[in-house]
Write a protein that holds these residues in place. Structure first.
Motif, PDB file in Angstrom:
ATOM      1  N   VAL A  37      -7.116  -4.059  -1.072  1.00 29.50           N
ATOM      2  CA  VAL A  37      -6.589  -5.091  -0.172  1.00 29.50           C
ATOM      3  C   VAL A  37      -5.873  -4.465   1.022  1.00 29.50           C
ATOM      4  CG1 VAL A  37      -5.007  -7.052   0.009  1.00 29.50           C
ATOM      5  CG2 VAL A  37      -6.471  -6.810  -2.009  1.00 29.50           C
ATOM      6  N   GLY A  38      -5.170  -3.374   0.810  1.00 35.32           N
ATOM      7  CA  GLY A  38      -4.451  -2.711   1.904  1.00 35.32           C
ATOM      8  C   GLY A  38      -5.357  -2.110   2.958  1.00 35.32           C
ATOM      9  N   LEU A  52      -1.799  -9.732   4.691  1.00 33.26           N
ATOM     10  CA  LEU A  52      -1.390  -8.903   3.550  1.00 33.26           C
ATOM     11  C   LEU A  52      -0.089  -9.376   2.913  1.00 33.26           C
ATOM     12  CD1 LEU A  52      -2.239  -5.305   4.832  1.00 33.26           C
ATOM     13  CD2 LEU A  52      -3.592  -6.788   3.337  1.00 33.26           C
ATOM     14  N   SER A  53       0.613 -10.272   3.565  1.00 31.56           N
ATOM     15  CA  SER A  53       1.901 -10.751   3.059  1.00 31.56           C
ATOM     16  C   SER A  53       1.724 -11.643   1.830  1.00 31.56           C
ATOM     17  CB  SER A  53       2.629 -11.536   4.158  1.00 31.56           C
ATOM     18  OG  SER A  53       2.028 -12.817   4.319  1.00 31.56           O
ATOM     19  N   ASP A  60       1.126  -6.304  -2.000  1.00 32.74           N
ATOM     20  CA  ASP A  60       2.085  -5.551  -2.818  1.00 32.74           C
ATOM     21  C   ASP A  60       1.924  -5.877  -4.301  1.00 32.74           C
ATOM     22  OD1 ASP A  60       3.193  -4.253  -0.618  1.00 32.74           O
ATOM     23  OD2 ASP A  60       4.780  -5.753  -0.369  1.00 32.74           O
ATOM     24  N   ALA A  61       1.803  -7.143  -4.628  1.00 33.60           N
ATOM     25  CA  ALA A  61       1.665  -7.570  -6.029  1.00 33.60           C
ATOM     26  C   ALA A  61       0.223  -7.482  -6.526  1.00 33.60           C
ATOM     27  CB  ALA A  61       2.186  -8.991  -6.202  1.00 33.60           C
ATOM     28  N   HIS A  62      -0.743  -7.598  -5.598  1.00 33.12           N
ATOM     29  CA  HIS A  62      -2.171  -7.608  -5.970  1.00 33.12           C
ATOM     30  C   HIS A  62      -2.935  -6.667  -5.049  1.00 33.12           C
ATOM     31  CE1 HIS A  62      -1.323 -11.052  -8.511  1.00 33.12           C
ATOM     32  NE2 HIS A  62      -0.625 -11.547  -7.501  1.00 33.12           N
ATOM     33  N   ARG A  91      -5.503 -12.231  -5.855  1.00 33.44           N
ATOM     34  CA  ARG A  91      -4.151 -12.567  -6.334  1.00 33.44           C
ATOM     35  C   ARG A  91      -4.156 -12.822  -7.842  1.00 33.44           C
ATOM     36  NH1 ARG A  91      -0.444 -14.732  -2.032  1.00 33.44           N
ATOM     37  NH2 ARG A  91       0.636 -15.590  -3.815  1.00 33.44           N
ATOM     38  N   GLY A  92      -5.034 -12.135  -8.570  1.00 32.14           N
ATOM     39  CA  GLY A  92      -5.084 -12.274 -10.014  1.00 32.14           C
ATOM     40  C   GLY A  92      -5.782 -13.504 -10.528  1.00 32.14           C
ATOM     41  N   GLU A  93      -6.330 -14.326  -9.627  1.00 30.49           N
ATOM     42  CA  GLU A  93      -7.009 -15.571 -10.017  1.00 30.49           C
ATOM     43  C   GLU A  93      -8.486 -15.486  -9.639  1.00 30.49           C
ATOM     44  OE1 GLU A  93      -5.617 -18.271 -11.567  1.00 30.49           O
ATOM     45  OE2 GLU A  93      -3.732 -17.192 -11.700  1.00 30.49           O
TER      46      GLU A  93
END
Length: 99
Positions: A37-38, A52-53, A60-62, A91-93
């Protein structure tokens, strides 16, 4: 190309890894990709920061996204056309996605 309320967003990922297996005779494939993602590339530094926020991709989280799918051949007008159907995990989903 995704659209926002203000403009079109043309983006890509520099960091992509994975595998594509394709069977030409059966017109089938299997795709398994992971995107960093980064490594998102967008035309504007401000737009990249927003994307990216935590508001959008929350890198950061995903830190990764994943796509796993299969090509599904179908006959249209006597010709073989394939549709890529699978799951995009952000985002984990996971969500179904057809191309």
């Amino acid at each position: 190309m995704p659209r926002s309320a203000l403009t079109d967003i043309d983006d890509s990922f520099a960091g992509v890894s994975g595998r594509l297996q394709y069977d030409l005779d059966r017109q089938t494939c299997h795709v398994n990709l992971t995107m960093d993602v980064g490594s998102l590339k967008v035309g504007s530094a401000v737009m990249k920061q927003v994307m990216l926020s935590g508001i959008m991709l929350d890198s950061d989280a995903h830190p990764t996204m994943r796509y796993v799918g299969e090509c599904r051949p179908r006959i249209v007008g006597g010709e073989v056309h394939s549709q890529l159907a699978g799951t995009l995990t952000m985002r984990g989903e996971g969500a179904s996605c057809h191309v």
